[in-house]
Design a protein around this motif. Sequence first.
Motif, PDB file in Angstrom:
ATOM      1  N   ILE A   1      -2.798   4.558  -3.430  1.00  0.00           N
ATOM      2  CA  ILE A   1      -4.059   5.046  -2.887  1.00  0.00           C
ATOM      3  C   ILE A   1      -4.011   6.573  -2.762  1.00  0.00           C
ATOM      4  CG2 ILE A   1      -5.700   4.878  -0.985  1.00  0.00           C
ATOM      5  CD1 ILE A   1      -4.655   2.145  -0.335  1.00  0.00           C
TER       6      ILE A   1
ATOM      7  N   ARG B   1      -0.894  -1.385  -4.294  1.00  0.00           N
ATOM      8  CA  ARG B   1      -1.958  -0.423  -4.571  1.00  0.00           C
ATOM      9  C   ARG B   1      -1.506   0.996  -4.247  1.00  0.00           C
ATOM     10  NH1 ARG B   1      -7.653  -3.173  -2.557  1.00  0.00           N
ATOM     11  NH2 ARG B   1      -7.212  -5.297  -3.292  1.00  0.00           N
TER      12      ARG B   1
ATOM     13  N   GLY C   1       0.287   5.251  -0.165  1.00  0.00           N
ATOM     14  CA  GLY C   1      -0.638   6.373  -0.202  1.00  0.00           C
ATOM     15  C   GLY C   1       0.078   7.686  -0.472  1.00  0.00           C
TER      16      GLY C   1
ATOM     17  N   ILE D   1       0.862  -1.185   0.000  1.00  0.00           N
ATOM     18  CA  ILE D   1       0.000   0.000   0.000  1.00  0.00           C
ATOM     19  C   ILE D   1       0.899   1.237   0.000  1.00  0.00           C
ATOM     20  CG2 ILE D   1      -1.826   1.251   1.212  1.00  0.00           C
ATOM     21  CD1 ILE D   1      -2.105  -1.465   2.865  1.00  0.00           C
TER      22      ILE D   1
ATOM     23  N   THR E   1      -8.285   3.287   6.291  1.00  0.00           N
ATOM     24  CA  THR E   1      -7.991   2.566   5.056  1.00  0.00           C
ATOM     25  C   THR E   1      -7.513   1.154   5.349  1.00  0.00           C
ATOM     26  OG1 THR E   1      -7.452   4.617   3.900  1.00  0.00           O
ATOM     27  CG2 THR E   1      -6.558   2.585   2.972  1.00  0.00           C
TER      28      THR E   1
ATOM     29  N   ASP F   1      -6.218   2.282  -6.075  1.00  0.00           N
ATOM     30  CA  ASP F   1      -7.328   2.052  -5.144  1.00  0.00           C
ATOM     31  C   ASP F   1      -7.897   3.414  -4.776  1.00  0.00           C
ATOM     32  OD1 ASP F   1      -8.839   1.649  -2.728  1.00  0.00           O
ATOM     33  OD2 ASP F   1      -7.800  -0.252  -2.422  1.00  0.00           O
TER      34      ASP F   1
ATOM     35  N   GLU G   1     -10.147   6.082  -0.652  1.00  0.00           N
ATOM     36  CA  GLU G   1     -10.068   7.291   0.173  1.00  0.00           C
ATOM     37  C   GLU G   1     -10.789   8.469  -0.475  1.00  0.00           C
ATOM     38  OE1 GLU G   1      -6.160   8.217   1.582  1.00  0.00           O
ATOM     39  OE2 GLU G   1      -6.021   6.370   2.760  1.00  0.00           O
TER      40      GLU G   1
END
Length: 214
Positions: free
Chosen positions: A40, A38, A11, A9, A90, A75, A78
Amino acid sequence: MSRPRRIGILGGTFDPVHIGHLRAALEVTELMELDELRLIPSARPPHRDTPSSSAQDRLAMVRCAVQDLPLLDVDARELARDKPSYTLDTLESLRAELGAECQLYLLLGWDAFCGLPTWHRWGELLDHCHILVLQRPDADSEAPEALRNLLAGRSVADPQALVGAGGQIAFVWQTPMAISATQIRQLLASGRSVRFLVPDAVLAYITAHGLYRA
């Protein structure tokens, strides 16, 4: 017996997404043999200024950036929330979706990691994931006092030795790339080229939509 799925992940505001983000994502994906990583995009980041471009544009740019990278995905959960983008929310959402066995790896740059004590319910993050701290060889600062006990108790020297669905911290050395979204926005605002700092597809999107102009 098959191994659990491994999901990374990453972000960020991605304002815009650039090759530093993508290189870090690819290096971790290969090192950790992830099934998927992913990206995000955050809607209203609690610790950052409001992004310069809209959520829709930032999402579209990330999708452009990963369109030819099969292990990288986008993804948008959010962006669907009408509240600040808390990482814990998340992670809880992903854990509920992916199940208890899935190994989740949260990628954080060194600066973001050092800021963890200011995050919403930060002490619960490791209940849901492992943390991979992206460390450049030229970084020489020390972790703040609030994180030293956590590091002492949860650090694993070899990121490939992380076990279980979460709960541990490891450092991943990155190829040094001194690129920032702030720098890219400044170059664009002054009419200069950002070719080779962002993927060509992202540059085409920025140009077509007139983003970041002064």
